[in-house]
Design a protein around this motif. Structure first.
Motif, PDB file in Angstrom:
ATOM      1  N   ALA A 103       0.834  -1.203   0.000  1.00  0.00           N
ATOM      2  CA  ALA A 103       0.000   0.000   0.000  1.00  0.00           C
ATOM      3  C   ALA A 103       0.867   1.250   0.000  1.00  0.00           C
ATOM      4  O   ALA A 103       0.552   2.245  -0.680  1.00  0.00           O
ATOM      5  CB  ALA A 103      -0.933  -0.012   1.210  1.00  0.00           C
ATOM      6  N   GLU A 104       1.957   1.194   0.751  1.00  0.00           N
ATOM      7  CA  GLU A 104       2.870   2.348   0.793  1.00  0.00           C
ATOM      8  C   GLU A 104       3.478   2.593  -0.588  1.00  0.00           C
ATOM      9  O   GLU A 104       3.536   3.736  -1.057  1.00  0.00           O
ATOM     10  CB  GLU A 104       3.972   2.085   1.820  1.00  0.00           C
ATOM     11  CG  GLU A 104       4.890   3.256   2.070  1.00  0.00           C
ATOM     12  CD  GLU A 104       5.908   2.941   3.152  1.00  0.00           C
ATOM     13  OE1 GLU A 104       7.103   3.170   2.887  1.00  0.00           O
ATOM     14  OE2 GLU A 104       5.498   2.484   4.227  1.00  0.00           O
ATOM     15  N   ASN A 107       0.748   3.953  -2.838  1.00  0.00           N
ATOM     16  CA  ASN A 107       0.435   5.351  -2.526  1.00  0.00           C
ATOM     17  C   ASN A 107       1.519   6.277  -3.074  1.00  0.00           C
ATOM     18  O   ASN A 107       1.217   7.372  -3.593  1.00  0.00           O
ATOM     19  CB  ASN A 107       0.282   5.538  -1.020  1.00  0.00           C
ATOM     20  CG  ASN A 107      -1.015   4.962  -0.505  1.00  0.00           C
ATOM     21  OD1 ASN A 107      -1.959   4.771  -1.259  1.00  0.00           O
ATOM     22  ND2 ASN A 107      -1.060   4.656   0.787  1.00  0.00           N
ATOM     23  N   ALA A 111       0.831   9.038  -5.872  1.00  0.00           N
ATOM     24  CA  ALA A 111       1.169  10.454  -5.694  1.00  0.00           C
ATOM     25  C   ALA A 111       2.054  10.932  -6.845  1.00  0.00           C
ATOM     26  O   ALA A 111       1.858  12.042  -7.376  1.00  0.00           O
ATOM     27  CB  ALA A 111       1.872  10.664  -4.360  1.00  0.00           C
TER      28      ALA A 111
END
Length: 164
Positions: A103-104, A107, A111
């Motif tokens: 998920a990191e 993300n 971004a």
């Protein structure tokens, strides 16, 4: 009646032989064979009673062994359940950690992509504004014959884009 008179004469002899026969049968069968038969019956009854007692003892021992086995089986089952729960918790933690890392990464990529899209959008809007301002200058010059400056055309295009 000669038969009746003979009957009285042989009556004592018949009673004697009858008593002698019954006495012989009593002593041979009653005192000789019956105790042996009774001993065999008692021996067989004792053997059956002993066998029943041995069977009862074996059943009690089997019940005790079964109860011990059940306790061991239940303990092993509980231990297996505990190991399974521990493994399940460990796997869930590893999965959560892996998902958090993924998920990191997602993300960060999202971004980055959003920033790239925003930059592309701003560049496209600037290009559209530039083309629209040039088109507006040409239209004003053709329709009214007045030559508009590039700054005036850009200001008008920005106003129209902002107001919709």
């Amino acid at each position: 009646m000669p038969q009746i008179s003979q009957l009285a004469a042989t009556y004592a002899s018949q009673i004697f032989w009858l008593l002698l026969t019954f006495g012989f049968v009593f002593f041979v069968v009653g005192l000789g064979m019956v105790p042996k038969v009774q001993g065999t019956i008692d021996s067989r009854d004792k053997s059956v009673a002993d066998d029943l007692a041995a069977a009862e003892a074996a059943r009690a021992q089997a019940d005790a062994a079964e109860e011990t086995w059940r306790q061991q089986e239940n303990a092993a089952r509980e231990q297996a359940q505990a190991l399974l729960a521990k493994a399940r918790d460990k796997a869930a933690a590893a999965t959560a950690k892996s998902l958090a890392g993924a998920a990191e990464k997602l993300n960060a990529k999202l971004a980055e992509d959003e920033a790239r899209i925003a930059a592309s959008t701003n560049a496209a809007l600037a290009e559209i504004e530039s083309v629209a301002a040039d088109a507006a200058q040409d239209i004003v010059a053709r329709l009214s014959g007045v030559k508009a400056t590039a700054a005036e055309a850009r200001s008008a295009v920005k106003t129209v884009i902002a107001n919709g």
